[in-house]
Each structure stands twice: as C-alpha cells, then as structure tokens.
Design a protein around this motif. Structure first.
Motif, PDB file in Angstrom:
ATOM      1  N   LEU A   1      30.386   0.555  51.586  1.00 36.77           N
ATOM      2  CA  LEU A   1      29.871   1.753  50.909  1.00 36.77           C
ATOM      3  C   LEU A   1      29.903   2.967  51.838  1.00 36.77           C
ATOM      4  N   GLU A   2      29.760   2.721  53.129  1.00 38.15           N
ATOM      5  CA  GLU A   2      29.787   3.824  54.088  1.00 38.15           C
ATOM      6  C   GLU A   2      31.107   4.589  53.995  1.00 38.15           C
TER       7      GLU A   2
ATOM      8  N   ASN B   1      30.985   6.832  50.937  1.00 41.11           N
ATOM      9  CA  ASN B   1      30.117   7.982  51.165  1.00 41.11           C
ATOM     10  C   ASN B   1      30.749   8.986  52.128  1.00 41.11           C
TER      11      ASN B   1
ATOM     12  N   LEU C   1      28.747   5.517  42.351  1.00 37.50           N
ATOM     13  CA  LEU C   1      27.793   4.593  42.971  1.00 37.50           C
ATOM     14  C   LEU C   1      27.103   3.712  41.929  1.00 37.50           C
TER      15      LEU C   1
ATOM     16  N   ARG D   1      29.883  11.479  42.086  1.00 35.07           N
ATOM     17  CA  ARG D   1      29.293  10.611  43.107  1.00 35.07           C
ATOM     18  C   ARG D   1      28.293   9.644  42.476  1.00 35.07           C
TER      19      ARG D   1
ATOM     20  N   GLU E   1      31.476  12.818  51.165  1.00 41.31           N
ATOM     21  CA  GLU E   1      30.933  13.893  52.003  1.00 41.31           C
ATOM     22  C   GLU E   1      32.029  14.884  52.393  1.00 41.31           C
TER      23      GLU E   1
END
Length: 197
Positions: A100-101, A104, A73, A69, A108
């Motif tokens: 980017l959401e 993520n 990023l 992760r 998750e």
C-alpha cells in the motif's frame, strides 16, 4: 457473476492502456501472457490518476483526485469496485501483495502535480520516487510473482530504471511544457525551476 465482472474489468484496463499508450501496449506484448493483464491493470490505475492531473483543466482536479484516492483504497479494502479499472487494479494488488505504501507514494506525487512551485532537490527526488519508482516497484511485484527475496534483490535496479525513464520523459516533454499554458512537468514547474535556476 463476479467472475464475469472481473473479466470485463480486466478488459477495461487493457482498453485504457491501448488507447493512451501505443508504445506501452506494444511493450506489454513482449511479456509472458499471464503477466499482461496485471500490468494493464496497474497502467490503467496510474493512467486515470495522471489524466485527472494532466487533462481535466475545467474541473476541480484536487477534488477529483481526492475522490479517486478514496475509491482506490476502498476498492482494495473491500476487494471490489464498481469502477472497472479500480476493480481490476485491486485484484492485482491483492494477488501480488503490492505494498500500500507504493500506492500512496504514487498518489502523493499526483497531488504534488496539482501545484505549481519551485522544486528543491529533495522535492524533486520525492516526486520521482512516487511518480516513477513506485510504479516500477508495483510492476516488479507482478514480475517476481510473490517471490519476496527476488523482489528485494531487484528493487534497487528497478528504482534506478524507473527514475531514468521519468527523466527521459521530462526531456521529451520540455518543449511542450515551455509553450503550454498548463505545463504538466513536475507539477507544472519548468524543468529548470527544479533546482531554482
């Protein structure tokens, strides 16, 4: 030269895709040629994360996923990574303005896969959102080539399609997950545990 490294990176993502998924690779061949490498890049990114969760049982998966992760990023922030698959992915993220959401949300869902637990309907929907729908929306950014209005028009149907594909995958894998000591469906829970049954 950076251009040479970018070409090598794109080829690495293609190699990952072709080695891990024959059917997906065949499907990509039906796309316009200019869209193939961006989709290879997204698949390569998704595949590496999924591989950590599903296959690296002898290693600290949580630590590996956390590092992955961070690396992903940082690659997006810095517009480069020495990991060729992440370098290929960040280039696509920038070019097609992938949210980017979505990245993520996907990561998750991979973190959810690290734990074995009973899934409530809410957790189940959250998992589907990250593991399938978010990935489909990353691809939709590529397919719509920056046309935000077209992206928003197709967003709902694309999410439904991603959800359907994921549920088919659950059904396909149900036998293996019941017999495996390391089940990988819905973070290791059995499909009938999803709703506490």
């Amino acid at each position: 030269m950076k251009g040479t490294f970018d070409k090598v990176s794109a080829k690495c993502s293609m190699i990952v895709t072709k080695n891990y998924s024959t059917s997906f690779s065949l499907g990509i061949n039906f796309l316009d040629e200019k869209l193939r490498h961006p989709i290879y890049a997204i698949y390569g990114f998704v595949r590496l994360a999924d591989e950590i969760v599903d296959s690296f049982h002898a290693y600290d998966k949580a630590s590996l996923l956390s590092k992955f992760r961070r690396d992903a990023l940082e690659a997006i922030r810095d517009s480069i990574s020495l990991n060729p698959v992440l370098n290929s992915f960040q280039e696509v993220v920038k070019k097609y303005k992938i949210d980017l959401e979505l990245i993520n949300l996907f990561l998750e869902s991979m973190e959810m896969d690290l734990k074995r637990e009973v899934y409530t309907p809410e957790k189940y929907e959250r998992y589907i959102l990250g593991s399938a729908q978010a990935v489909g929306l990353m691809c939709l950014h590529v397919f719509t080539e920056g046309d935000r209005a077209n992206y928003e028009r197709l967003r709902g149907p694309a999410m439904k399609l991603g959800s359907a594909f994921q549920k088919v995958n659950f059904l396909r894998d149900v036998n293996a997950d019941f017999s495996s000591p390391e089940p990988d469906i819905l973070s290791g829970c059995r499909p009938f545990e999803v709703f506490g049954q």
